[in-house]
Structures are given as C-alpha cells and as structure tokens.
Design a protein around this motif. Sequence first.
Motif, PDB file in Angstrom:
ATOM      1  N   ASP A   1      -3.975  -2.328  11.824  1.00  0.00           N
ATOM      2  CA  ASP A   1      -2.688  -1.641  11.984  1.00  0.00           C
ATOM      3  C   ASP A   1      -1.662  -2.585  12.592  1.00  0.00           C
ATOM      4  O   ASP A   1      -0.498  -2.598  12.195  1.00  0.00           O
ATOM      5  CB  ASP A   1      -2.851  -0.404  12.873  1.00  0.00           C
ATOM      6  CG  ASP A   1      -3.805   0.619  12.273  1.00  0.00           C
ATOM      7  OD1 ASP A   1      -3.897   0.671  11.040  1.00  0.00           O
ATOM      8  OD2 ASP A   1      -4.453   1.350  13.048  1.00  0.00           O
TER       9      ASP A   1
ATOM     10  N   GLY B   1      -4.625   1.202  18.809  1.00  0.00           N
ATOM     11  CA  GLY B   1      -4.899   1.350  17.381  1.00  0.00           C
ATOM     12  C   GLY B   1      -5.961   0.384  16.914  1.00  0.00           C
ATOM     13  O   GLY B   1      -6.708  -0.184  17.715  1.00  0.00           O
TER      14      GLY B   1
ATOM     15  N   ALA C   1       3.622   5.367  13.222  1.00  0.00           N
ATOM     16  CA  ALA C   1       3.068   5.745  14.525  1.00  0.00           C
ATOM     17  C   ALA C   1       3.028   4.558  15.484  1.00  0.00           C
ATOM     18  O   ALA C   1       3.177   4.726  16.702  1.00  0.00           O
ATOM     19  CB  ALA C   1       1.664   6.327  14.352  1.00  0.00           C
ATOM     20  N   ILE C   2       2.839   3.339  14.967  1.00  0.00           N
ATOM     21  CA  ILE C   2       2.809   2.155  15.829  1.00  0.00           C
ATOM     22  C   ILE C   2       4.179   1.923  16.457  1.00  0.00           C
ATOM     23  O   ILE C   2       4.296   1.656  17.657  1.00  0.00           O
ATOM     24  CB  ILE C   2       2.370   0.914  15.031  1.00  0.00           C
ATOM     25  CG1 ILE C   2       0.915   1.066  14.580  1.00  0.00           C
ATOM     26  CG2 ILE C   2       2.522  -0.348  15.874  1.00  0.00           C
ATOM     27  CD1 ILE C   2       0.387  -0.108  13.804  1.00  0.00           C
TER      28      ILE C   2
ATOM     29  N   LYS D   1      -0.568   8.760   4.249  1.00  0.00           N
ATOM     30  CA  LYS D   1      -1.386   8.494   5.431  1.00  0.00           C
ATOM     31  C   LYS D   1      -1.121   7.077   5.974  1.00  0.00           C
ATOM     32  O   LYS D   1      -1.007   6.878   7.185  1.00  0.00           O
ATOM     33  CB  LYS D   1      -2.866   8.655   5.086  1.00  0.00           C
ATOM     34  CG  LYS D   1      -3.273  10.094   4.798  1.00  0.00           C
ATOM     35  CD  LYS D   1      -4.731  10.185   4.375  1.00  0.00           C
ATOM     36  CE  LYS D   1      -5.108  11.631   4.049  1.00  0.00           C
ATOM     37  NZ  LYS D   1      -6.523  11.738   3.575  1.00  0.00           N
ATOM     38  N   ALA D   2      -1.033   6.103   5.054  1.00  0.00           N
ATOM     39  CA  ALA D   2      -0.788   4.729   5.483  1.00  0.00           C
ATOM     40  C   ALA D   2       0.583   4.594   6.144  1.00  0.00           C
ATOM     41  O   ALA D   2       0.734   3.940   7.184  1.00  0.00           O
ATOM     42  CB  ALA D   2      -0.892   3.781   4.287  1.00  0.00           C
ATOM     43  N   ASP D   3       1.581   5.240   5.552  1.00  0.00           N
ATOM     44  CA  ASP D   3       2.935   5.170   6.112  1.00  0.00           C
ATOM     45  C   ASP D   3       3.023   5.900   7.446  1.00  0.00           C
ATOM     46  O   ASP D   3       3.751   5.471   8.352  1.00  0.00           O
ATOM     47  CB  ASP D   3       3.942   5.782   5.125  1.00  0.00           C
ATOM     48  CG  ASP D   3       4.147   4.905   3.905  1.00  0.00           C
ATOM     49  OD1 ASP D   3       3.729   3.735   3.939  1.00  0.00           O
ATOM     50  OD2 ASP D   3       4.722   5.393   2.913  1.00  0.00           O
ATOM     51  N   LYS D   4       2.290   6.980   7.566  1.00  0.00           N
ATOM     52  CA  LYS D   4       2.283   7.729   8.824  1.00  0.00           C
ATOM     53  C   LYS D   4       1.727   6.870   9.953  1.00  0.00           C
ATOM     54  O   LYS D   4       2.268   6.853  11.069  1.00  0.00           O
ATOM     55  CB  LYS D   4       1.448   9.002   8.675  1.00  0.00           C
ATOM     56  CG  LYS D   4       1.415   9.876   9.918  1.00  0.00           C
ATOM     57  CD  LYS D   4       0.587  11.131   9.681  1.00  0.00           C
ATOM     58  CE  LYS D   4       0.544  12.004  10.934  1.00  0.00           C
ATOM     59  NZ  LYS D   4      -0.285  13.227  10.722  1.00  0.00           N
ATOM     60  N   GLN D   5       0.664   6.117   9.649  1.00  0.00           N
ATOM     61  CA  GLN D   5       0.068   5.249  10.662  1.00  0.00           C
ATOM     62  C   GLN D   5       0.999   4.091  11.011  1.00  0.00           C
ATOM     63  O   GLN D   5       1.122   3.707  12.175  1.00  0.00           O
ATOM     64  CB  GLN D   5      -1.274   4.699  10.154  1.00  0.00           C
ATOM     65  CG  GLN D   5      -2.009   3.827  11.153  1.00  0.00           C
ATOM     66  CD  GLN D   5      -2.249   4.515  12.476  1.00  0.00           C
ATOM     67  OE1 GLN D   5      -2.660   5.671  12.523  1.00  0.00           O
ATOM     68  NE2 GLN D   5      -1.987   3.815  13.576  1.00  0.00           N
ATOM     69  N   ALA D   6       1.679   3.549  10.008  1.00  0.00           N
ATOM     70  CA  ALA D   6       2.612   2.447  10.251  1.00  0.00           C
ATOM     71  C   ALA D   6       3.757   2.900  11.144  1.00  0.00           C
ATOM     72  O   ALA D   6       4.167   2.188  12.070  1.00  0.00           O
ATOM     73  CB  ALA D   6       3.149   1.917   8.921  1.00  0.00           C
TER      74      ALA D   6
ATOM     75  N   LYS E   1       9.630   6.371   8.456  1.00  0.00           N
ATOM     76  CA  LYS E   1       9.316   7.713   7.959  1.00  0.00           C
ATOM     77  C   LYS E   1      10.266   8.107   6.837  1.00  0.00           C
ATOM     78  O   LYS E   1       9.861   8.700   5.835  1.00  0.00           O
ATOM     79  CB  LYS E   1       9.411   8.733   9.099  1.00  0.00           C
ATOM     80  CG  LYS E   1       8.318   8.609  10.144  1.00  0.00           C
ATOM     81  CD  LYS E   1       8.522   9.615  11.274  1.00  0.00           C
ATOM     82  CE  LYS E   1       7.480   9.443  12.364  1.00  0.00           C
ATOM     83  NZ  LYS E   1       7.714  10.387  13.493  1.00  0.00           N
TER      84      LYS E   1
ATOM     85  N   SER F   1       5.508  -3.894   7.809  1.00  0.00           N
ATOM     86  CA  SER F   1       6.294  -2.735   8.216  1.00  0.00           C
ATOM     87  C   SER F   1       7.717  -3.151   8.601  1.00  0.00           C
ATOM     88  O   SER F   1       8.685  -2.469   8.255  1.00  0.00           O
ATOM     89  CB  SER F   1       5.619  -2.036   9.405  1.00  0.00           C
ATOM     90  OG  SER F   1       4.359  -1.522   9.036  1.00  0.00           O
TER      91      SER F   1
END
Length: 256
Positions: free
Chosen positions: A55, A51, A144-145, A137-142, A208, A62
């Motif tokens: 992130d 990433g 995803a990590i 979008k920001a939460d989706k990336q968080a 999520k 997070s």
Amino acid sequence: MDPATIAGIVLAFIAIFAAMILEGGSPGSIFLVPPLVLVFVGTLGAAMAGGMLKDTLALVDSFKRVLLSKAAVYDALVDDIVKLAEKARREGLLALEDAMKEVQDPFLKKGLQLAIDGTDSEELSAILEAEVDAKKKADKQAAAIFTAMGGYAPTIGIIGTVIGLIHVLENLSEPEKLGHLIAGAFVATLWGVLSANVMWLPMGAKLKRVSEIEVAQMELVIAGIINIQAGANPRLVAQKLRSLLPPGAAKEEKAA
C-alpha cells in the motif's frame, strides 16, 4: 489534465504565505529542516505502520493519479461506443475485431473482445462488474492512506513541538535564545496541521473523486457493450448511455 488539485494546493500556500507577510513575518521562517523531517517522514512512517508495505509502495502511483488525473471524457466515450454499435449493427459483431485497433480505452477493448469471443451477456457483465468491484476496493485503500496521513500529521506535529519545548527548557539559563527556540518548536505543529489540511486530506478526497469518475466510465462501457452485443439500435444506445451520465455531463444528441 485536471489542474484542480495542483492549483488548489498552490492557492492555499499562497494564502498562508500572504497572511504571514501581512502579519510582518517571513515565509522562510517556517522552513526549518528538523520539523519538516519529523512531520513528513514521521507521518509516512505512521501510515506505513498502519497498512501493508504494498500500500505504501503504491503511493507514487496514487500521487500521479491525484496530481495528473485526466478530466472526465464522457461524451467522447459515448461517441466511441455509438460508432461501434453502428458498425456492429451494419456488419455484425465480428466486424468489431478490426475496429478494436482504434479503441484506446483498455476496459472497452477487453469488453469488446469478450463479446466478440461469444461470451454470454450475463457472464460478460459479471466479469466486467467484478473488475469494477476490484478497482473500487483498490482505490478505497489508496485513498485511505492519504486520509490516515491526514490524521497522523497533526499529532506528529505536536510531538515535534513537545520535543522543541523540551529543548527550550534545557536552555532557560540563556534567555536570549528562548524566543527563537519557542518559535521553532511550534513550527512542527504548524506543518502537521498544514500538511494534513492542505495536502493529505484534500488528496484523499481527490482520489475518491477520481475513482468515482473512472468507475462511472467503466459502468458506461459495460452498459454500452451489453447493448452492442444485443444488437440494439445505435440511436437507442446513445440515448441510454447519455441517460446514465451525471447531470451536466451529457450533450444534446446530434441531429441525424
């Protein structure tokens, strides 16, 4: 605070340690520094490599959101919006400027300010919806990590086991050490699988879920502000907003 994640992780570890004790083992036998360093630091490094640096730096926030997330407050939010609708109905939209001082939700406060400033309802909705999309979008990336870490951890653990077995093969001339060395080698795989399925993947799923709740509350705010701006009847506003709540989240409307 919603304690589900902390309680769930603790319960999972209790089950694992209890199983080890019932089998005649000792939970302390899996707390070996080399496997722990390899699995946790290696997993973080792999996730970082997949990433952007920002992130990875956001992982601290997070973690806070996952472990210290607040329980949903749909009813309180609806009640606040209905009170604002009543005030706007009686005294006009500009009267909400004083009422905004008591508003705690920053998104609600921002939407009210736009409405008070005379922003067109369609433009107001577009601005707030754009903020909701950016948050998604920001939460989706968080999330995803965490999911990525859950995927990397077992493989990193296997790498640790292979390293350990190499060390075992180097000591075949000393049979008395082999049992201890082999057991230590498999600890890395244990921590890889354990951390993935007890920590990283559940945390990703929790983030999520937290995002879904926060987005639902933001969408509730948008619907409320649009109705307030239109001068809708407060009772009707309450009915509309409660119809948007998830099943079981709405309380019966109080008798007038």
